[in-house]
Design a protein around this motif. Structure first.
Motif, PDB file in Angstrom:
ATOM      1  N   SER A  78       0.850  -1.241   0.139  1.00  0.00           N
ATOM      2  CA  SER A  78       0.014   0.201  -0.042  1.00  0.00           C
ATOM      3  C   SER A  78       1.115   1.100   0.056  1.00  0.00           C
ATOM      4  O   SER A  78       2.086   1.141   0.143  1.00  0.00           O
ATOM      5  CB  SER A  78      -0.938   0.010   1.276  1.00  0.00           C
ATOM      6  OG  SER A  78      -0.066   0.163   2.337  1.00  0.00           O
ATOM      7  N   ASP A  81       2.488   1.641   3.341  1.00  0.00           N
ATOM      8  CA  ASP A  81       3.545   0.693   3.357  1.00  0.00           C
ATOM      9  C   ASP A  81       5.075   1.548   3.013  1.00  0.00           C
ATOM     10  O   ASP A  81       6.032   1.372   3.328  1.00  0.00           O
ATOM     11  CB  ASP A  81       3.624  -0.683   2.609  1.00  0.00           C
ATOM     12  CG  ASP A  81       2.607  -1.415   3.446  1.00  0.00           C
ATOM     13  OD1 ASP A  81       2.302  -1.520   4.349  1.00  0.00           O
ATOM     14  OD2 ASP A  81       2.129  -2.375   2.698  1.00  0.00           O
ATOM     15  N   THR A 242      -0.262  -0.202  -4.476  1.00  0.00           N
ATOM     16  CA  THR A 242      -1.625   0.031  -5.008  1.00  0.00           C
ATOM     17  C   THR A 242      -2.244   1.443  -3.943  1.00  0.00           C
ATOM     18  O   THR A 242      -1.627   1.435  -2.778  1.00  0.00           O
ATOM     19  CB  THR A 242      -2.393  -1.081  -4.947  1.00  0.00           C
ATOM     20  OG1 THR A 242      -2.286  -1.685  -3.350  1.00  0.00           O
ATOM     21  CG2 THR A 242      -2.067  -2.045  -5.781  1.00  0.00           C
ATOM     22  N   ASP A 244      -5.064   1.377  -1.985  1.00  0.00           N
ATOM     23  CA  ASP A 244      -5.693   0.497  -1.304  1.00  0.00           C
ATOM     24  C   ASP A 244      -4.828  -0.344  -0.304  1.00  0.00           C
ATOM     25  O   ASP A 244      -3.617  -0.553  -0.909  1.00  0.00           O
ATOM     26  CB  ASP A 244      -7.022  -0.095  -1.695  1.00  0.00           C
ATOM     27  CG  ASP A 244      -6.563  -1.040  -2.692  1.00  0.00           C
ATOM     28  OD1 ASP A 244      -6.289  -2.347  -2.638  1.00  0.00           O
ATOM     29  OD2 ASP A 244      -6.711  -0.589  -3.883  1.00  0.00           O
ATOM     30  N   GLN A 245      -5.350  -0.877   0.479  1.00  0.00           N
ATOM     31  CA  GLN A 245      -4.393  -1.852   1.485  1.00  0.00           C
ATOM     32  C   GLN A 245      -4.225  -2.998   0.821  1.00  0.00           C
ATOM     33  O   GLN A 245      -5.025  -3.373   0.048  1.00  0.00           O
ATOM     34  CB  GLN A 245      -5.414  -2.075   2.887  1.00  0.00           C
ATOM     35  CG  GLN A 245      -4.492  -2.678   3.818  1.00  0.00           C
ATOM     36  CD  GLN A 245      -3.486  -1.685   4.450  1.00  0.00           C
ATOM     37  OE1 GLN A 245      -2.768  -1.032   4.032  1.00  0.00           O
ATOM     38  NE2 GLN A 245      -3.626  -1.522   5.965  1.00  0.00           N
ATOM     39  N   SER A 246      -2.805  -3.526   0.955  1.00  0.00           N
ATOM     40  CA  SER A 246      -2.626  -4.607   0.081  1.00  0.00           C
ATOM     41  C   SER A 246      -3.076  -5.918   0.940  1.00  0.00           C
ATOM     42  O   SER A 246      -2.268  -6.766   1.147  1.00  0.00           O
ATOM     43  CB  SER A 246      -1.039  -4.761   0.230  1.00  0.00           C
ATOM     44  OG  SER A 246      -0.258  -4.965   1.329  1.00  0.00           O
TER      45      SER A 246
ATOM     46  N   ASN B 149       0.631  -1.343  11.007  1.00  0.00           N
ATOM     47  CA  ASN B 149       1.307  -1.804   9.633  1.00  0.00           C
ATOM     48  C   ASN B 149       2.193  -3.085   9.686  1.00  0.00           C
ATOM     49  O   ASN B 149       2.921  -3.106  10.662  1.00  0.00           O
ATOM     50  CB  ASN B 149       2.263  -0.494   9.239  1.00  0.00           C
ATOM     51  CG  ASN B 149       2.698  -0.581   7.871  1.00  0.00           C
ATOM     52  OD1 ASN B 149       3.867  -1.425   7.792  1.00  0.00           O
ATOM     53  ND2 ASN B 149       2.169   0.193   6.867  1.00  0.00           N
TER      54      ASN B 149
END
Lengths: 246, 246
Positions: A78, A81, A242, A244-246, B149
């Motif tokens: 993400s 991240d 990406t 959104d959240q991975s 995270n």
DNA sequence: TGATTTCTTCATGTATACATTATTGTGCTT
DNA sequence: AAGCACAATAATGTATACATGAAGAAATCA
């Protein structure tokens, strides 16, 4: 940045597979979540499964792929991240800078890193982007050396491995030239201030400067990310990132 | 601490070899610098070379062994290395704590970690050292979760892998009971203050507390190191640590 | 028709034979 | 005696056959 622990003969099949797979993954050849199948890849690369599996383990270590049950899948990131990865690198580099300031560095070490500093001054004046990226990596390497401990140097190299976390990531991908050149000038001012702080034994200042310096990397990511979504551009280092959240 | 990325069936030969080698290396079965020979070890462990090599790569990743030309050697650590490893863990945990404070944590997450906190209060009252170590690890895991995270959680686990860098390292090895119990009480006060800082959104305080908390680990190492040299004791987690530079 | 169970198939885990490279010891030269 | 070169030896690097386990398809039962 110089890769550590790649002591294999660079013509080995393991090394070949590793390089090949890494570049393809970073380029987005396989989307995040793809399963990497050993037989298919061994045929594709013309290599047996044994060195391929060795390459897989290295790639897992680098954070580009992850185990999923049996076998490996391409990891997705993400945008958060990416920010966190940069934050971590900044924090560790900051620690190294502080340690360097606190232990004190020799005159010869100082001379060496100042050489790089002045070389960067030159390439900025000449608008040489490629030269900048290389010297910038060299500066960060030398900074890690100044801490005087192999362990922390190794940790910095680790934290810089992800394609968007390296010191010179995105140093040539921005289309906003003005913003980018400003970023270079500010970054180089950070470099100068960092060396000064270390020379003077100002540990807290060196730490803070290294952290703030890393935030420039975050700004570069943000810019590249926005540019990508606005212009539908492809940014190599962001292929696996990406919204959104991975 | 829970091991990450050990998704292999735990009865696999790779896993067996890994566990066996790791425990022997930490115990000092082979002195620092020893070369690990594949054929000899495969006969010793009753395993073929293939899973053995997989275990080697994991151990390299964990930092216990390193490549030396062809093959691997047992890594040696200086006492400064041990300090740096703890420092790095403290800095990353501090970052995670700050991130948790800055993003804000949910009531349920807070309730969960407070449960652990109170459980630690209890085991300290009961003088249960083993119970303390386990709950302490749990607390640190939950703290890593609070950052929200996966990447930073993973980094904390990595930084805690070396035998002297883990949060609960040396929690039962000291002979100076008074010093040790004081350390427990102070550590638990840190835990309480950390959760309070995160709850209040005090990022800088949370960061500073986590770092200072890690320094307790350093104090424990120092004590163990001195005890070892004075009393000629063997301290398992310090088997690979030497006074001079590695 | 839907769910469950079994069987088939394919992927990964392991062992081992072979290839290649690193290391070490010996002899020669200086 | 010290250092270099070369060859013998032993280690790691690679390929592949086989074992084992996981995932999916088909068929049967409810």
């Amino acid at each position: 940045m110089k890769k550590s622990s790649d002591n294999l003969p660079s013509h080995s099949q393991t090394e070949r597979s590793l390089r090949e797979l890494r570049s393809r993954i970073i380029a987005g050849h396989w989307p995040a979540g793809s399963k990497l199948r050993e037989v298919a890849l061994s045929e594709l690369l013309g290599v047996s499964r044994t060195p391929l599996r060795a390459a897989f383990m290295k790639l897992e270590q680098e954070g580009l792929i992850e185990r999923s049950g049996a076998g490996y899948t391409v990891r997705g990131f993400s945008i958060e991240d990416a920010y966190v990865a940069i934050e971590i690198r900044g924090v560790i580099e900051g620690t190294a800078a502080r340690m360097a300031a606190e232990r004190g560095v020799s005159a010869s070490e100082l001379t060496e890193i100042k050489k790089t500093l002045h070389a960067i001054d030159d390439v900025i004046q000449q608008d040489s982007i490629d030269g900048y990226a290389q010297l910038n990596d060299q500066f960060h390497d030398q900074l890690a050396e100044l801490a005087g401990n192999e362990l922390i140097k190794h940790e910095i190299e680790r934290a810089s491995q992800l394609p968007f976390a390296a010191p010179s990531a995105f140093s040539s991908s921005s289309e906003d030239i003005v913003r980018f050149k400003t970023s270079l000038l500010v970054g180089q001012q950070h470099h100068h201030a960092l060396v000064q702080a270390i020379e003077r034994g100002e540990g807290a200042r060196a730490d803070a400067l290294a952290r703030e310096h890393a935030q420039l990397g975050r700004a570069n990511i943000e810019a590249a990310f926005i540019e990508r979504s606005e212009n539908n551009r492809t940014v190599p280092q962001l292929a696996l990132v990406t919204a959104d959240q991975s």
